[in-house]
Scaffold this active site. Structure first.
Site, short mmCIF file in Angstrom:
data_model
loop_
_atom_site.label_atom_id
_atom_site.label_comp_id
_atom_site.label_asym_id
_atom_site.label_seq_id
_atom_site.Cartn_x
_atom_site.Cartn_y
_atom_site.Cartn_z
N ASN A 213 0.86 -1.19 0.00
CA ASN A 213 0.00 0.00 0.00
C ASN A 213 0.89 1.23 0.00
O ASN A 213 2.12 1.13 0.05
CB ASN A 213 -0.95 -0.03 1.21
CG ASN A 213 -0.18 -0.09 2.51
OD1 ASN A 213 0.50 0.86 2.89
ND2 ASN A 213 -0.25 -1.23 3.18
N LYS A 292 8.61 -16.24 -11.22
CA LYS A 292 7.67 -15.25 -11.76
C LYS A 292 6.52 -15.98 -12.47
O LYS A 292 6.78 -16.87 -13.29
CB LYS A 292 8.42 -14.34 -12.75
CG LYS A 292 7.57 -13.24 -13.30
CD LYS A 292 8.37 -12.39 -14.27
CE LYS A 292 7.43 -11.48 -15.03
NZ LYS A 292 8.00 -10.93 -16.22
N LYS A 340 -13.60 0.05 15.63
CA LYS A 340 -12.33 -0.67 15.63
C LYS A 340 -11.69 -0.66 17.03
O LYS A 340 -11.17 -1.66 17.50
CB LYS A 340 -11.37 0.01 14.65
CG LYS A 340 -10.75 -0.93 13.66
CD LYS A 340 -10.03 -0.18 12.56
CE LYS A 340 -10.47 -0.69 11.21
NZ LYS A 340 -9.84 -0.02 10.09
#
Ligand code: PMT
Length: 402
Positions: A213, A292, A340
């Site tokens: 991210n 890969k 949360k």
């Protein structure tokens, strides 16, 4: 809702410049300090005035500059009164010559007199050619200053004005401003062990691809810096970032959530406070291909499996450290964040809007605790981290008294 973005009490410093090319950086330093609410009184040696004008420093500090101790228009007792009003004197740049004067206790001009007549801490940022820095005489003088209780800021290594490369460069203005502000922080976390996670995780899919991210690590590193400033022993478990390590922290570099989890488990028994700032990937590839993956004709389905929740694990320990979580949400920030906090059973959670927080230099936080919510308005991440830690320390100390 109430704001707890309490600024630290205004500090006053005398910013002393001696004659070195690095004086240009001190102009920026003065600007940064004033921006941080520090009251700056500039004092310059005559040699310093050959590198940068008092007019520049006056404009940036907003006060007339002290230069000449014999000038009747200046305060005739400036060498006493300026330091009496100050919380610290900072000499930047400090030449080898001026450092030698300080070590000997000489007082031949206004700035050296001011240092000798002070009753406040002295911070010195050396700036000189590498041979001058390495000279045994300079090293003796620096050792003497340290023995006298003077704080030495830097120097750094790098290309010098003379074209040579090595130790002796004055720290950059941002680094000096950070160190000076850190010097003033009360050492509320002295002897306290803070374990924290920062940055993204990278979950491999095959030999060259992975899931990650856009977390830069800036928020987590700022929290580590703020904890260091309060005197904490800091262990920072860091996902892959391009940031330089916070000086004084024990940093462990990890890549995946599993590695981050292992590193946290290794250190958590000794931690008094745990802060989860990392943007840990919630899922990883169920199967990681060593090679890969070759492109095929049709669709490729990737099976994901959940990662362990590190914060929930720490908070669920029989004797957990004081836990602080973060929540990055792209909508319904308040609702999701408080949910949360309750789900993970943690006393304090800092919520931010992912699109505003991730990768940026500035941010806005809403803190949730048992008393409700507290807004930390838009600011640079270090300022936010300091405010967050002031709040966390208060709750941590209250918890210990119960
Ligand atoms: O790094 P920057 O670019 O400066 O950006 C900062 C930030 C946006 C990453 C940071 O401010 C932030 O919000 N961090 C938490 C991001 C996140 O992943 O939140 P979350 O809602 O998914 O997780 C909630 C909490 O559980 C967090 O404390 C997280 O560290 C923790 N967690 C989550 C998943 C997991 N597997 N393990 C965890 O410990």
């Amino acid at each position: 809702m109430r704001s707890i973005m309490k600024q630290t009490q205004t500090k006053r410093i005398v910013l002393g410049l001696t004659g070195g090319i690095a004086a240009y950086k001190t102009a920026e330093l003065a600007r940064l300090l004033v921006k941080q609410n520090v009251d700056v009184q500039v004092a310059m040696t005559e040699a310093a005035c050959r590198f940068i004008t008092p007019a520049t420093m006056q404009a940036l500090s907003g006060r007339p500059v002290l230069v000449n101790q014999w000038d009747a228009t200046e305060n005739s007792m400036a060498h006493i009164s300026a330091s009496r009003a100050a919380d610290a004197i900072v000499i930047a740049p400090a030449t080898a010559d001026f450092i030698a004067k300080l070590a000997l206790g000489l007082a031949g001009d206004l700035l050296s007199t001011l240092c000798l007549a002070r009753d406040c801490p002295l911070l010195v940022a050396p700036a000189m050619n590498k041979q001058m820095w390495e000279n045994p005489a300079t090293q003796r003088n620096i050792a003497q200053l340290i023995a006298d209780g003077v704080t030495i800021l830097g120097p750094a290594c790098g290309v010098q004005a003379c074209g040579e490369e090595g130790m002796g460069r004055m720290l950059e203005a941002e680094e000096l401003a950070r160190d000076i502000l850190a010097f003033f922080q009360p050492k509320l976390l002295s002897g306290v062990k803070v374990l924290l996670t920062a940055g993204p995780t990278y979950e491999a899919i095959d030999a060259v691809r992975g899931i990650t991210n856009r977390s830069s690590g800036k928020m987590g590193y700022a929290v580590a810096q703020a904890a260091l400033e309060l005197g904490a022993d800091v262990i920072l478990i860091s996902g892959p970032t391009a940031l330089s390590k916070p000086q004084g922290a024990q940093v462990e570099d990890v890549t995946s959530a599993a590695e981050m989890f292992d590193a946290v488990k290794q250190h958590v028994a000794d931690a008094d406070i745990f802060i989860g700032v990392a943007a840990v990937a919630d899922y990883r590839a169920a199967q990681v291909s060593e090679q890969k993956i070759k492109k095929g004709e049709g669709k490729l389905t990737l099976e994901l499996t959940p990662n362990p929740d590190i914060l929930a694990y720490v908070a669920g320990l029989p004797k957990p450290p004081f836990c602080v979580g973060f929540a990055a949400e792209s909508e319904n920030l308040r609702e999701y964040a408080e949910a949360k906090r309750r789900a993970k059973k943690i006393p304090l959670l800092a919520a931010n809007l992912a699109q505003q927080a991730i990768g940026s230099d500035a941010n806005e936080l809403i803190l949730f605790d048992d008393a409700g919510e507290h807004v930390l308005p838009h600011s640079d991440k270090l300022t936010l981290a300091r405010a967050l830690l002031r709040h966390a320390v208060k709750l941590y100390q209250q918890g210990k008294q119960q």
